[in-house]
Design an enzyme around this catalytic site. Structure first.
Site, short mmCIF file in Angstrom:
data_model
loop_
_atom_site.label_atom_id
_atom_site.label_comp_id
_atom_site.label_asym_id
_atom_site.label_seq_id
_atom_site.Cartn_x
_atom_site.Cartn_y
_atom_site.Cartn_z
N GLY A 1 -1.17 1.04 -4.20
CA GLY A 1 -0.86 -0.26 -4.80
C GLY A 1 -1.85 -0.69 -5.87
O GLY A 1 -1.45 -1.09 -6.97
N THR A 2 -3.13 -0.61 -5.58
CA THR A 2 -4.12 -1.07 -6.55
C THR A 2 -4.69 0.06 -7.38
O THR A 2 -4.92 -0.11 -8.58
CB THR A 2 -5.29 -1.79 -5.85
OG1 THR A 2 -4.79 -2.47 -4.72
CG2 THR A 2 -5.95 -2.77 -6.78
N ASN B 1 -1.23 3.44 10.32
CA ASN B 1 -1.94 2.38 9.59
C ASN B 1 -0.89 1.39 9.03
O ASN B 1 0.31 1.62 9.16
CB ASN B 1 -2.78 3.02 8.48
CG ASN B 1 -1.90 3.53 7.36
OD1 ASN B 1 -0.83 4.08 7.62
ND2 ASN B 1 -2.31 3.35 6.14
N SER C 1 -9.17 2.10 -2.10
CA SER C 1 -9.97 0.93 -2.53
C SER C 1 -11.30 0.71 -1.81
O SER C 1 -12.30 0.45 -2.48
CB SER C 1 -9.13 -0.34 -2.42
OG SER C 1 -8.20 -0.36 -3.46
N CYS D 1 0.59 0.62 6.13
CA CYS D 1 1.75 0.97 5.27
C CYS D 1 2.49 2.20 5.76
O CYS D 1 3.43 2.68 5.10
CB CYS D 1 1.28 1.14 3.84
SG CYS D 1 0.56 -0.38 3.20
N GLY D 2 2.09 2.75 6.90
CA GLY D 2 2.90 3.79 7.56
C GLY D 2 2.60 5.22 7.17
O GLY D 2 3.16 6.14 7.76
N GLU D 3 1.71 5.42 6.18
CA GLU D 3 1.51 6.80 5.71
C GLU D 3 0.51 7.58 6.55
O GLU D 3 0.35 8.78 6.36
CB GLU D 3 1.06 6.79 4.24
CG GLU D 3 -0.36 6.30 3.96
CD GLU D 3 -0.46 4.78 3.84
OE1 GLU D 3 0.47 4.10 4.30
OE2 GLU D 3 -1.47 4.30 3.30
O1 CDP Z 1 -4.37 1.43 -3.85
P1 CDP Z 1 -5.26 1.12 -2.68
O2 CDP Z 1 -6.30 2.17 -2.42
O3 CDP Z 1 -5.88 -0.24 -2.80
O4 CDP Z 1 -4.39 1.02 -1.35
P2 CDP Z 1 -2.90 1.51 -0.97
O5 CDP Z 1 -2.74 2.97 -1.29
O6 CDP Z 1 -1.91 0.57 -1.55
O7 CDP Z 1 -2.89 1.34 0.59
C1 CDP Z 1 -3.52 2.30 1.43
C2 CDP Z 1 -3.87 1.70 2.75
O8 CDP Z 1 -4.93 0.77 2.58
C3 CDP Z 1 -2.78 0.88 3.41
O9 CDP Z 1 -1.83 1.63 4.09
C4 CDP Z 1 -3.61 0.06 4.36
O10 CDP Z 1 -4.02 0.83 5.47
C5 CDP Z 1 -4.81 -0.28 3.52
N1 CDP Z 1 -4.66 -1.58 2.80
C6 CDP Z 1 -5.04 -2.77 3.42
O11 CDP Z 1 -5.47 -2.74 4.56
N2 CDP Z 1 -4.94 -3.96 2.77
C7 CDP Z 1 -4.45 -4.03 1.54
N3 CDP Z 1 -4.36 -5.20 0.93
C8 CDP Z 1 -4.04 -2.85 0.89
C9 CDP Z 1 -4.17 -1.64 1.55
#
Ligand code: CDP
Length: 563
Positions: A414-415, A266, A70, A268-270
């Site tokens: 997620g997004t 980070n 994102s 979410c742990g990945e």
């Molecule tokens: O889909 P998107 O690129 O929005 O993010 P994701 O794959 O769900 O999350 C990837 C990483 O982005 C997470 O592990 C966090 O480090 C960061 N993240 C965050 O800081 N705040 C959020 N609301 C969502 C994701």
């Protein structure tokens, strides 16, 4: 370009550039143009044709076969184009260090990134503070300050920022840490206990385990390893937190041990990272690679190469909010290419998520992506040089010149999976029909593959859709053939062992880690949770997060939210 209404809404709220009145000044097509053109600027640094790459990047993302994380979509082309999603910051045992990191974290959060912190260097609660003659407040108190600060900063920001709080299992305040989410919401934090091999050995032998004051390095007391473990299980069963990260397993695959030890991931742990390190993620949408009942590996190879280059380019055009992070990220040049749309891909291939063919395919696909992205990184190294910390790294020992210390990570997506209209990360479907509210609009999502199959096979009817709306699964629906029921099993119909096996199959060929929630039914017992944590360790996972359906949840940011 075809977007779902839900994707259009998400893009409009969070991703499209806006004027001062908050009105969008671009459309989704222009967003992808902006991202491609900004990232391709990096090609100029290497005297390459940026237009050529701009076109290639644009084709890849506008077809929704690949999306970067994102922050890259939101910030590319802005004056402060911070493109990374993942950060880890250090915390040392001094007020100066704690508040410097709090400031750095605020800047990262403001830019849409998430940060992990390991609080284990902080002296325990009740320990002496020489300068004031007082007593120390302990790591948990400081975590609360970080949580509160995040609350306030995020009110001004574009997206809810996330934090990961880690404490080593041998810290004297470990019990307070483990329990914290049962007592307080700490809603901007996911928390994880950093579990060591020696702890697991003590647990298996039912031995005592020493808790050590990080300031004096002295053993404060010894407790039964099982007492700590039971506390982790109890809290995770009740709230989903803490997760566990297997810190020795993580460091065994640290590609740059000469630069430092990894002590956190980070949010979410990945993504395990060194203190002050960052990573830019991107995900290939596997639902787009099924051709005539097979995965189109030729196209996948082609796209892995372009996506790897995209992510390496992104490092050069990122605006880093913290200079130490710029130095570290440009030293190791970690990138995290992964996948999304895995459940969709399996349905398209007619393979149930919990079939052994799905596990074999997971390994095959991830091995392929890993090999091809390593190859792409080697080619970039020939063109642009190896990553600056290469000397002394594990790659140097293997004699493999690499542009990036790591190339693969599996994110929750997620997004971005909503934008690409695919299933998230490597998760199975959580429900086949559900409602999701985004600001004022409620969206109803009914699995598009299921609708298509129901129509083709003749069990589509108003009654069928109504039942699906009520239950969210196909359980008990007589009109649905058994084969289809198996193909559309949802997260709670898949056993915890099967979830873990899927995570392990992907982890085997992933440089960094794999985001996965082990979703459990409400009636799951604490003994089951204990068994699952131990299995995760034995399977060589880098970490594990569980979520028991219906349990109290303090943190909003969990993978299952995205389904
Ligand atoms: O889909 P998107 O690129 O929005 O993010 P994701 O794959 O769900 O999350 C990837 C990483 O982005 C997470 O592990 C966090 O480090 C960061 N993240 C965050 O800081 N705040 C959020 N609301 C969502 C994701």
């Amino acid at each position: 370009m075809i977007f779902t209404d839900r994707a259009k809404t998400v893009l409009e709220i969070r991703y499209l550039l806006k004027n001062e009145k908050g009105e969008p000044i671009e459309n989704p097509e222009q967003l992808f143009q902006r991202v491609s053109s900004y990232i391709a600027q990096a090609e100029k640094i290497y005297k390459k044709n940026s237009f050529e790459w701009e076109e290639k990047f644009h084709e890849l993302i506008s077809s929704l076969r690949f999306l970067p994380n994102s922050p890259a979509l939101m910030n590319a082309g802005k004056p402060k184009a911070q493109l990374a999603a993942c950060f880890v910051l250090p915390i040392e045992d001094s007020i100066e260090s704690i508040f410097k990191t709090l400031k750095d974290a605020a800047l990262i959060l403001q830019s849409g990134g998430g940060t992990g912190f390991n609080f284990s260097s902080l002296r325990p609660k009740g320990d002496v503070v020489r300068s004031t003659g007082g007593v120390a407040s302990g790591p948990v108190s400081f975590m609360k300050i970080f949580d509160k600060a995040s609350d306030i900063i995020k009110q001004g920001g574009a997206r809810r920022g996330a934090n990961m709080g880690v404490l080593r299992v041998d810290h004297p305040d470990i019990f307070e840490f483990i329990r914290i989410k049962r007592i307080e919401s700490l809603s901007n934090f996911n928390i994880s206990v950093a579990v060591t091999d020696s702890f697991m050995e003590a647990l298996f032998k039912n031995d005592y385990f020493p808790l050590i004051n990080p300031r004096t390095k002295e053993v404060v007391r010894k407790v039964k390893a099982k007492d700590i473990f039971d506390e982790i299980v109890e809290s995770a069963w009740e709230t989903g937190d803490p997760g566990v990260i297997f810190i020795d397993t993580i460091n065994r695959s640290n590609p740059t041990p000469h630069i430092g030890q990894i002590d956190s991931t980070n949010p979410c742990g990945e993504q395990p990272l060194l203190p002050y390190e960052a990573c830019i993620l991107g995900s290939l949408n596997l639902s787009k690679y099924v051709k005539e009942g097979k995965i189109d590996f030729e196209r996948l190879e082609h796209d892995v190469k372009t996506a790897t280059r995209f992510l390496d380019d992104a490092i050069d055009v990122t605006h880093y909010p913290v200079p130490e992070v710029e130095k570290m990220h440009k030293g190791n040049r970690k990138i995290g290419l992964g996948i999304m749309g895995w459940a969709d891909c399996l349905v398209e291939l007619g393979i149930p998520y919990n079939h052994k063919k799905a596990l074999a395919l997971a390994e095959q696909v991830m091995q392929f992506i890993s090999e091809k992205s390593h190859k792409a990184s080697q080619e970039l190294a020939q063109e642009r040089g190896v990553f600056p910390n290469f000397k002394g790294s594990v790659w140097e020992k293997k004699g493999i010149p690499m542009r990036n210390a790591t190339t693969t990570t599996i994110a929750p997506t997620g997004t971005i999976s909503i934008i690409a209209d695919c299933s998230s990360g490597i998760e199975p479907y959580f429900l086949l029909a559900y409602k999701q509210r985004i600001l004022d609009t409620e969206f109803e999502i009914i699995n598009k593959y299921l609708i298509e199959i129901a129509q083709k096979q003749g069990f589509y009817s108003e009654d069928f859709i109504n039942q699906l709306r009520q239950k969210g699964t196909l359980r008990g629906m007589k009109e649905v053939p058994l084969r289809i029921k198996r193909l559309f099993k949802t997260a709670l119909e898949i056993t915890p062992e099967e979830h873990i096996q899927m995570q392990a199959s992907f982890q085997k060929y992933t440089d960094n880690a794999v985001s996965k929630t082990i979703n459990l039914s409400q009636r799951t017992r604490k003994e089951d949770v204990a068994r699952i944590f131990i299995l995760a360790y034995k399977k060589g996972l880098k970490g594990i997060t569980i979520f028991r359906y219906g349990s109290k949840r303090g943190t909003l940011l969990k993978i299952s939210d995205a389904h």
